[in-house]
Write a protein that holds these residues in place. Structure first.
Motif, mmCIF file in Angstrom:
data_model
loop_
_atom_site.group_PDB
_atom_site.id
_atom_site.type_symbol
_atom_site.label_atom_id
_atom_site.label_comp_id
_atom_site.label_asym_id
_atom_site.label_seq_id
_atom_site.Cartn_x
_atom_site.Cartn_y
_atom_site.Cartn_z
ATOM 1 N N VAL A 114 0.835 -1.204 0.000
ATOM 2 C CA VAL A 114 0.000 0.000 0.000
ATOM 3 C C VAL A 114 0.867 1.250 0.000
ATOM 4 O O VAL A 114 0.609 2.204 -0.751
ATOM 5 N N VAL A 115 1.909 1.245 0.816
ATOM 6 C CA VAL A 115 2.750 2.440 0.961
ATOM 7 C C VAL A 115 3.561 2.700 -0.293
ATOM 8 O O VAL A 115 3.723 3.859 -0.709
ATOM 9 N N PHE A 116 4.064 1.652 -0.934
ATOM 10 C CA PHE A 116 4.918 1.856 -2.108
ATOM 11 C C PHE A 116 4.172 2.560 -3.245
ATOM 12 O O PHE A 116 4.667 3.557 -3.785
ATOM 13 N N PRO A 117 2.987 2.093 -3.649
ATOM 14 C CA PRO A 117 2.258 2.836 -4.695
ATOM 15 C C PRO A 117 1.890 4.248 -4.255
ATOM 16 O O PRO A 117 1.829 5.160 -5.089
ATOM 17 N N LEU A 118 1.643 4.437 -2.964
ATOM 18 C CA LEU A 118 1.302 5.768 -2.472
ATOM 19 C C LEU A 118 2.425 6.756 -2.727
ATOM 20 O O LEU A 118 2.184 7.923 -3.067
ATOM 21 N N THR A 119 3.671 6.304 -2.593
ATOM 22 C CA THR A 119 4.806 7.190 -2.843
ATOM 23 C C THR A 119 5.115 7.312 -4.333
ATOM 24 O O THR A 119 5.588 8.358 -4.786
ATOM 25 N N MET A 120 4.847 6.266 -5.100
ATOM 26 C CA MET A 120 5.134 6.311 -6.533
ATOM 27 C C MET A 120 4.139 7.190 -7.288
ATOM 28 O O MET A 120 4.517 7.943 -8.190
ATOM 29 N N ILE A 121 2.855 7.085 -6.933
ATOM 30 C CA ILE A 121 1.837 7.890 -7.613
ATOM 31 C C ILE A 121 1.759 9.235 -6.902
ATOM 32 O O ILE A 121 0.818 9.559 -6.172
ATOM 33 N N SER A 122 2.781 10.016 -7.079
ATOM 34 C CA SER A 122 2.911 11.324 -6.439
ATOM 35 C C SER A 122 3.919 12.138 -7.246
ATOM 36 O O SER A 122 4.370 11.712 -8.308
ATOM 37 N N SER A 123 4.250 13.300 -6.728
ATOM 38 C CA SER A 123 5.216 14.153 -7.421
ATOM 39 C C SER A 123 6.619 13.997 -6.854
ATOM 40 O O SER A 123 7.450 14.881 -7.023
ATOM 41 N N ILE A 124 6.896 12.883 -6.202
ATOM 42 C CA ILE A 124 8.228 12.676 -5.625
ATOM 43 C C ILE A 124 9.294 12.577 -6.712
ATOM 44 O O ILE A 124 10.346 13.218 -6.640
ATOM 45 N N PHE A 125 9.026 11.780 -7.756
ATOM 46 C CA PHE A 125 10.030 11.549 -8.792
ATOM 47 C C PHE A 125 9.739 12.283 -10.097
ATOM 48 O O PHE A 125 10.645 12.489 -10.902
ATOM 49 N N ALA A 126 8.490 12.629 -10.322
ATOM 50 C CA ALA A 126 8.119 13.311 -11.566
ATOM 51 C C ALA A 126 6.889 14.174 -11.306
ATOM 52 O O ALA A 126 6.036 13.821 -10.476
ATOM 53 N N PRO A 127 6.763 15.313 -11.995
ATOM 54 C CA PRO A 127 5.591 16.168 -11.799
ATOM 55 C C PRO A 127 4.341 15.512 -12.362
ATOM 56 O O PRO A 127 4.411 14.806 -13.382
ATOM 57 N N PRO A 128 3.182 15.706 -11.742
ATOM 58 C CA PRO A 128 1.935 15.106 -12.238
ATOM 59 C C PRO A 128 1.590 15.514 -13.661
ATOM 60 O O PRO A 128 0.893 14.784 -14.368
ATOM 61 N N SER A 129 2.083 16.671 -14.113
ATOM 62 C CA SER A 129 1.759 17.145 -15.462
ATOM 63 C C SER A 129 2.343 16.245 -16.544
ATOM 64 O O SER A 129 1.888 16.285 -17.693
ATOM 65 N N THR A 130 3.349 15.428 -16.204
ATOM 66 C CA THR A 130 3.947 14.522 -17.184
ATOM 67 C C THR A 130 3.226 13.180 -17.249
ATOM 68 O O THR A 130 3.577 12.340 -18.083
ATOM 69 N N MET A 131 2.247 12.965 -16.403
ATOM 70 C CA MET A 131 1.524 11.702 -16.337
ATOM 71 C C MET A 131 0.240 11.794 -17.154
ATOM 72 O O MET A 131 -0.200 12.894 -17.503
ATOM 73 N N PRO A 132 -0.387 10.656 -17.466
ATOM 74 C CA PRO A 132 -1.719 10.707 -18.077
ATOM 75 C C PRO A 132 -2.675 11.516 -17.198
ATOM 76 O O PRO A 132 -2.526 11.545 -15.972
ATOM 77 N N ASP A 133 -3.660 12.153 -17.820
ATOM 78 C CA ASP A 133 -4.524 13.095 -17.106
ATOM 79 C C ASP A 133 -5.142 12.489 -15.855
ATOM 80 O O ASP A 133 -5.115 13.093 -14.774
ATOM 81 N N TRP A 134 -5.709 11.281 -15.971
ATOM 82 C CA TRP A 134 -6.388 10.689 -14.821
ATOM 83 C C TRP A 134 -5.409 10.348 -13.697
ATOM 84 O O TRP A 134 -5.692 10.550 -12.528
#
Length: 293
Positions: free
Chosen positions: A209-229
């Protein structure tokens, strides 16, 4: 010779542990209850800190993991990554690594609590004449002190790698304060989960649970570079707010995509931890009080 007690004057018997019984409905009773809550909390904190002295491997793990993470992501993966603004990727990465370390501290808290519970330590605490909230609050304070030490070592490692905070002393200190605030909120989640899962083995599954929580964030890349959803989910992740706010305060800002959540990152970096604390602190304490003896 038997002692004589006047009629209507009850004899005062000391409570267990040498504490004098006091009517907690009185003002004096409330003050003494607060005193013992703080004193018992400090006793649990001391126990938590002594654990590091008696088990040095805990120090190596909790303080070594952040350093290895920074070196791994900074040197191994950093060469293949680019900063969103074209600058040095370390300027973008380091604030995110600070946040990730605070987030993964949740697992350390949960594992410690479930280990104490499975070994009967918590049951022994509950059988003692101590404040009901002391075990929970004491665990939280000791973990917060350990997290502060982790953050200091991590920051020193980042500086040695060439990262610099260009936001000024006050703003830099404010950024570290937001990181500690996030860790404080996640401590309560860790305590609640530690009291909820049945064994240390089951607690290990919380990494899923914790690992995806940190990956789906702006820790390594800005959200603007991800798919919209996915970018929307990452932007509204509480961890992302702290990461964006700390970058701004450290003087390593990233161009915003114009969304409300990113434009108000500092505000949300305060609101999210307060909301999480307000939700999980009471239920963690209530969960402890309802544990079977």
């Amino acid at each position: 010779m038997s002692s004589v007690i006047e009629k209507g004057t009850p004899a005062k018997a000391p409570a267990a542990g040498g504490r004098e019984k006091v009517d907690l409905r009185t003002e004096d009773g409330n003050e003494r209850r607060l005193y013992w809550a703080v004193a018992d909390c400090w006793t649990v904190v001391r126990r938590g800190l002594l654990t590091y002295r008696r088990h040095p491997s805990f120090i190596v793990w909790q303080l070594g993991f952040p350093i290895v993470s920074v070196l791994l992501y900074g040197y191994v993966f950093g060469g293949a990554m680019k900063s969103p603004d074209g600058g040095d990727y370390k300027d973008f990465l380091m604030p995110g690594m600070f946040v990730m370390t605070m987030a993964f501290g949740l697992m350390a808290t949960a594992m410690t609590v479930v280990t104490d519970s499975s070994k009967g330590v918590i049951d022994r605490f509950r059988s003692m004449p101590m404040a009901p909230s002391a075990v929970v609050t004491g665990r939280g304070v000791s973990d917060l002190l350990a997290a502060t030490a982790e953050l200091a070592i991590l920051a020193a490692t980042a500086v040695a790698m060439g990262w610099r905070a260009d936001g000024g002393f006050v703003r830099t200190l404010s950024a570290f304060a937001l990181l500690v605030l996030l860790r404080f909120a996640l401590i309560w989640i860790g305590i609640f989960l530690g009291l909820l899962v049945p064994s240390p083995e089951a607690a290990g599954g919380l990494y899923a649970v914790v690992f995806p929580l940190t990956m789906i964030s702006s820790i390594f890349a800005p959200p603007s570079t991800m798919p919209d959803w996915l970018g929307t989910i990452a932007a509204w992740n509480p961890i992302s707010s702290t990461a964006a706010a700390s970058r701004e305060l450290f003087g390593n800002p990233v161009a915003s995509d114009g969304s409300w959540i990113q434009e108000n990152a500092i505000l949300m970096a305060v609101i999210w931890p307060l909301v999480l604390t307000a939700v999980f602190a009471p239920i963690a304490i209530r969960r402890f009080q309802r544990l079977s003896r």
